[in-house]
Design a protein around this motif. Structure first.
Motif, mmCIF file in Angstrom:
data_model
loop_
_atom_site.group_PDB
_atom_site.id
_atom_site.type_symbol
_atom_site.label_atom_id
_atom_site.label_comp_id
_atom_site.label_asym_id
_atom_site.label_seq_id
_atom_site.Cartn_x
_atom_site.Cartn_y
_atom_site.Cartn_z
ATOM 1 N N THR A 174 0.831 -1.200 0.000
ATOM 2 C CA THR A 174 0.000 0.000 0.000
ATOM 3 C C THR A 174 0.870 1.255 0.000
ATOM 4 O OG1 THR A 174 -0.119 0.189 2.420
ATOM 5 C CG2 THR A 174 -1.683 -1.309 1.346
ATOM 6 N N PRO A 175 0.311 2.389 -0.426
ATOM 7 C CA PRO A 175 1.117 3.613 -0.456
ATOM 8 C C PRO A 175 1.520 4.062 0.949
ATOM 9 C CG PRO A 175 -0.927 3.864 -1.725
ATOM 10 C CD PRO A 175 -1.056 2.611 -0.922
ATOM 11 N N SER A 176 2.786 4.384 1.105
ATOM 12 C CA SER A 176 3.203 4.990 2.376
ATOM 13 C C SER A 176 2.454 6.294 2.589
ATOM 14 C CB SER A 176 4.712 5.248 2.368
ATOM 15 O OG SER A 176 5.426 4.039 2.362
ATOM 16 N N ARG A 177 2.202 6.993 1.487
ATOM 17 C CA ARG A 177 1.455 8.238 1.548
ATOM 18 C C ARG A 177 0.602 8.362 0.295
ATOM 19 N NH1 ARG A 177 1.421 13.031 4.150
ATOM 20 N NH2 ARG A 177 0.755 14.870 2.994
ATOM 21 N N LEU A 178 -0.662 8.630 0.478
ATOM 22 C CA LEU A 178 -1.568 8.855 -0.639
ATOM 23 C C LEU A 178 -1.447 10.304 -1.082
ATOM 24 C CD1 LEU A 178 -3.906 7.836 -2.446
ATOM 25 C CD2 LEU A 178 -5.478 8.605 -0.653
ATOM 26 N N GLU A 179 -0.886 10.507 -2.249
ATOM 27 C CA GLU A 179 -0.712 11.870 -2.745
ATOM 28 C C GLU A 179 -2.037 12.425 -3.261
ATOM 29 O OE1 GLU A 179 1.927 13.499 -2.202
ATOM 30 O OE2 GLU A 179 3.169 11.804 -1.571
ATOM 31 N N LEU A 180 -2.219 13.731 -3.110
ATOM 32 C CA LEU A 180 -3.427 14.354 -3.608
ATOM 33 C C LEU A 180 -3.473 14.287 -5.129
ATOM 34 C CD1 LEU A 180 -3.583 17.576 -1.394
ATOM 35 C CD2 LEU A 180 -5.069 15.578 -1.239
ATOM 36 N N PRO A 181 -4.658 14.144 -5.703
ATOM 37 C CA PRO A 181 -4.765 14.219 -7.161
ATOM 38 C C PRO A 181 -4.182 15.533 -7.671
ATOM 39 C CG PRO A 181 -6.817 13.412 -6.209
ATOM 40 C CD PRO A 181 -5.963 13.860 -5.063
ATOM 41 N N GLU A 182 -3.643 15.501 -8.862
ATOM 42 C CA GLU A 182 -2.901 16.649 -9.393
ATOM 43 C C GLU A 182 -3.716 17.938 -9.361
ATOM 44 O OE1 GLU A 182 -0.428 17.899 -13.454
ATOM 45 O OE2 GLU A 182 -1.316 15.892 -13.231
ATOM 46 N N GLY A 183 -5.003 17.857 -9.633
ATOM 47 C CA GLY A 183 -5.821 19.065 -9.724
ATOM 48 C C GLY A 183 -6.026 19.807 -8.425
ATOM 49 N N GLY A 528 -7.209 7.262 -8.410
ATOM 50 C CA GLY A 528 -6.826 8.659 -8.538
ATOM 51 C C GLY A 528 -7.698 9.573 -7.707
ATOM 52 N N ALA A 529 -8.067 9.116 -6.520
ATOM 53 C CA ALA A 529 -9.057 9.805 -5.695
ATOM 54 C C ALA A 529 -8.451 10.345 -4.410
ATOM 55 C CB ALA A 529 -10.209 8.849 -5.355
ATOM 56 N N VAL A 530 -9.119 11.325 -3.848
ATOM 57 C CA VAL A 530 -8.769 11.885 -2.553
ATOM 58 C C VAL A 530 -9.609 11.197 -1.484
ATOM 59 C CG1 VAL A 530 -10.493 13.744 -2.645
ATOM 60 C CG2 VAL A 530 -8.441 14.045 -1.273
ATOM 61 N N VAL A 531 -9.065 11.069 -0.282
ATOM 62 C CA VAL A 531 -9.793 10.494 0.847
ATOM 63 C C VAL A 531 -9.898 11.546 1.938
ATOM 64 C CG1 VAL A 531 -9.846 8.711 2.632
ATOM 65 C CG2 VAL A 531 -9.020 8.159 0.331
ATOM 66 N N VAL A 532 -11.128 11.799 2.381
ATOM 67 C CA VAL A 532 -11.391 12.730 3.473
ATOM 68 C C VAL A 532 -11.948 11.933 4.642
ATOM 69 C CG1 VAL A 532 -12.683 14.762 4.232
ATOM 70 C CG2 VAL A 532 -11.891 14.604 1.856
ATOM 71 N N GLY A 533 -11.292 11.992 5.775
ATOM 72 C CA GLY A 533 -11.762 11.286 6.956
ATOM 73 C C GLY A 533 -12.552 12.210 7.865
ATOM 74 N N GLU A 534 -13.765 11.812 8.210
ATOM 75 C CA GLU A 534 -14.566 12.584 9.170
ATOM 76 C C GLU A 534 -14.053 12.213 10.559
ATOM 77 O OE1 GLU A 534 -16.787 13.050 12.213
ATOM 78 O OE2 GLU A 534 -17.914 11.416 11.261
ATOM 79 N N ASP A 535 -13.206 13.098 11.098
ATOM 80 C CA ASP A 535 -12.522 12.807 12.363
ATOM 81 C C ASP A 535 -13.012 13.716 13.477
ATOM 82 O OD1 ASP A 535 -11.431 15.087 11.280
ATOM 83 O OD2 ASP A 535 -9.348 14.478 11.485
ATOM 84 N N LEU A 536 -14.322 13.906 13.556
ATOM 85 C CA LEU A 536 -14.920 14.716 14.608
ATOM 86 C C LEU A 536 -15.205 13.840 15.821
ATOM 87 C CD1 LEU A 536 -17.472 16.651 12.364
ATOM 88 C CD2 LEU A 536 -15.152 17.345 13.007
#
Length: 724
Positions: A174-183, A528-536
């Motif tokens: 797995t990726p050590s770090r998920l890079e943000l999509p270029e855009g 090629g996606a971003v992941v947003v975690g709801e960490d509330l």
């Protein structure tokens, strides 16, 4: 599962050996609550949670036997059930063999290349298991192993030259770090947040659908938006009553066909004129409900759509279309077949599934195979529905990116599934029984929460190579530029509530977060996606550190961003790797929140645990401190109106370094009604409120481009980027 514990002994503390056993299985015996108080978990809760993991801890002898079993478990396997590693590092795999035997191990990569694995110079004392000595070898996985799903193969002793390996196991890099999509790697990027079902148009059938999603993305993309975040679109029940909460689906792998736009199915255009007329007639009443602002009625919508879609399905398809459908079925495999069969059985026998013949639950039996054969045509219809909605979601994402969006549609991944839904039938032992997921008491839900959802079993997920989890994530990301993971802390630990106990009497159970986050990052990388975690909510500080390290964005909600002394945290100090918003779907829209309507509502519904006057006093002080921040920065005039306050709060977001800014669509039209009041079921119309303005009058999709509050709010947000 044991009966609910006797209340006279429920508070007894677990023994030291029971505590040790609990820790070995990741079951917490203590934790700190939302006020920082140290809480000890009663022995009864610990025993009940261990029982859900098939661990007998009822008595000292049982505890001792269970400790021996958990110690010996890895020594009884040649290879671990699954190995999840990060890329760019030398990985290690422990192999257990009879003492003195040789072992040969190789890695078969996804691309078919075979790589022999070298043994590291590590000595471990052999161990006696079942009367025989077992040794341990440690093998090295090369650091240049590419991202992906690979396979480990091992041959032991005399079998070293055999074709068939002694043991195999999946290995994920797995990726050590998920890079943000270029855009979205530079600057700030904004988008709308919408409950899709509530965003109705003059052409949709009483509920926002895939065509409405495409239209919303096209319009907002033309204004410079880079994403549209929608509620979970997971599948619900195929028969009435359909669960209104998108966060309590029957499965998270497949999609609710209620979101299909019937007219956009290609075969609809070729129906006979009489069938087309019936279809239009069925839609008229539902479209009238949209125009009147009536609550969303999923059962009525689905009854009409299902009838129409069955007509389209039975009309047949061209050879090319039939081939495309077959390819979809082949790609989705047994998971789709099982889900569709569950739906067909629900059609025949109704829900809950306890009404079904016993044979329907006897997986693999001849009698079950007979029942499955009897509903095969119905199952094929449900497979077709998934193909159709998949095609329409693909079209919506294509429309979004063509409109200039860097991400397009961002989907939402719910925490879990319905306790008697499709997943509990198809995934079997992968989900814990006699347990539901929830949350401990906190400031906003002071009685705790029970979400009625069965959790993943950490041990069974590993034994299955994380395949059910992987397949679910793949589906959600297939036609998406990103995913929001609701309650992302659930990848680290979940609050398990034993049956018969209140939500305040549960405890945390830990997951292998390296594997859970790693698999998510791998599938997001491939999409090629971003992941947003709801960490509330209650979050261990190191969890946010880990997510940031892995490239998973957090969530910042303006009202909750506070310093340690409770003052508003200046937006300049917010996190960069996050999605910043003013509000969330579990609060009223900002206009209602500014008026304190969340306190009034919770008071009416009996959800408060301290006097309402005290709640109002604390809440008013919190809101006043944020409003004062707006005034100090000159973001609102003196004596601002509600509309000016809402716009000022969104201007405040621009002062943060946050990479993504989310604008709630209800905020944009002045809506005051909340979509969901946590802790309620029938007391409030959760997840059924259509998009409306401050007076509750309906706002349809076609009205948005010319709605004065929409344009005013977006102008306020985009002061540096005027609306085109």
């Amino acid at each position: 599962m044991p009966d609910a514990p006797d209340t006279s002994t429920a508070a007894a503390a677990p023994s030291e050996r029971l505590q040790e056993l609990a820790r070995r299985y990741g079951v917490a015996v203590e934790y700190h609550d939302w006020q920082g108080r140290h809480v000890h978990v009663p022995a009864s809760t610990v025993v009940a949670v261990l029982a859900a993991l098939d661990v007998d801890a009822d008595g000292d002898d049982a505890v001792e036997a269970a400790l021996v079993a958990v110690d010996e478990a890895p020594w009884r396997r040649t290879l671990p059930p699954v190995v999840v590693l990060r890329d760019g590092r030398v990985g290690e795999v422990e192999v257990h063999v009879p003492h003195g035997e040789t072992v040969r191990c190789e890695l078969v990569r996804e691309d078919g290349r075979t790589v022999p694995l070298a043994q590291l110079d590590r000595w471990t004392e052999p161990r006696t298991v079942d009367g025989a000595l077992v040794g341990r070898a440690v093998l090295a996985v090369p650091a240049d192993t590419p991202l992906g799903w690979h396979e480990l193969r091992a041959w032991v002793g005399d079998h070293a030259g055999d074709d068939a390996p002694t043991a195999t196991a999946p290995l994920a890099v797995t990726p050590s770090r998920l890079e943000l999509p270029e855009g979205v790697r530079d600057g700030q990027h904004w988008g709308l947040m919408a409950q899709l079902y509530s965003v109705r148009s003059r052409r949709s059938w009483g509920l926002g659908d895939t065509a409405d999603l495409a239209e919303l993305a096209s319009w907002s993309g033309g204004l410079g938006a880079d994403f549209v975040l929608v509620n979970p679109l997971h599948a619900a029940e195929p028969v009435a009553p359909m669960e209104p909460s998108p966060y309590l689906p029957t499965t998270r792998r497949f999609v609710n066909p209620v979101y299909i736009r019937v007219e956009d199915v290609r075969e609809t255009a070729y129906l006979p004129s009489t069938d087309r007329a019936v279809l239009e007639w069925a839609a008229e009443e539902l479209r009238a409900a949209s125009a009147s602002g009536a609550l969303v009625d999923r059962d009525a919508v689905w009854a009409a759509k299902r009838s129409a879609l069955r007509t389209v399905f039975e009309a047949g398809r061209s050879d090319a279309r039939e081939a495309a459908f077959a390819a979809f079925r082949a790609r989705e495999g047994q998971g789709l077949a099982d889900f569709a069969t569950w739906c067909a059985l629900a059609d025949r026998y109704g829900l809950p599934s306890s009404r079904w013949p016993d044979a329907a639950h006897d997986h693999g039996s001849a009698e079950q195979r007979r029942l499955v054969g009897e509903v095969a045509d119905g199952a094929r219809f449900h497979e077709w529905l998934q193909w159709v909605v998949d095609e329409q979601l693909e079209a919506a994402q294509r429309t979004a990116t063509r409109a200039g969006m860097a991400l397009g549609v961002v989907h939402d991944l719910a925490v879990g599934v319905h306790p008697v839904g499709a997943d509990t039938w198809t995934l079997g032992a992968a989900l814990a029984r006699g347990i539901t997921v929830g949350a401990p008491p906190d400031a906003f839900n002071q009685q705790g929460q029970d979400w009625s959802q069965p959790p993943w079993r950490p041990d069974r997920l590993a034994e299955l190579g994380y395949a059910p989890y992987r397949d679910m994530v793949r589906t959600v990301l297939r036609h998406a530029g990103g995913v929001r993971v609701d309650h992302v802390m659930g990848l680290f630990r979940l609050w398990w509530v034993p049956a018969g106990l209140g939500p305040d009497a549960g405890t945390y159970v830990r997951y292998d977060h390296e594997a859970m986050v790693g698999v998510l990052a791998l599938e997001a990388h491939r999409a090629g996606a971003v992941v947003v975690g709801e960490d509330l909510g209650v979050v261990e500080p190191w969890v946010r550190d880990h997510l940031r390290e892995r490239g998973v964005l957090g969530t910042s909600v303006l009202w909750f961003e506070r310093t340690q002394d409770g003052a508003p945290l200046p937006p300049e100090r917010w996190r960069e790797l996050c999605m910043a918003t003013v509000t969330t779907h579990d609060l009223p829209p900002t206009a209602g929140y500014l008026a304190g309507e969340h306190i009034d509502l919770r008071d009416r519904l009996g959800l408060l645990t301290r006097p309402v006057e005290e709640e109002r006093r604390v809440d008013e002080a919190d809101r006043a401190s944020v409003v004062a921040q707006l005034a100090e920065r000159g973001l609102v005039p003196d004596d601002p109106t509600e509309r000016q306050l809402v716009e000022g709060l969104h201007r405040l977001l621009r002062a943060s370094p946050s990479r993504l800014l989310g604008v709630s669509l209800p905020d944009a039209v002045g809506e005051r009604r909340t979509q969901n009041q946590p802790g309620t079921h029938e007391q409030y119309p959760n997840w059924r409120v259509p998009l409306g303005d401050g007076a509750g009058d309906p706002v349809l999709l076609e009205d948005l481009p010319r709605h004065p509050r929409v344009r005013s709010l977006l102008d306020a947000l985009l002061t540096d980027h005027p609306i085109r």
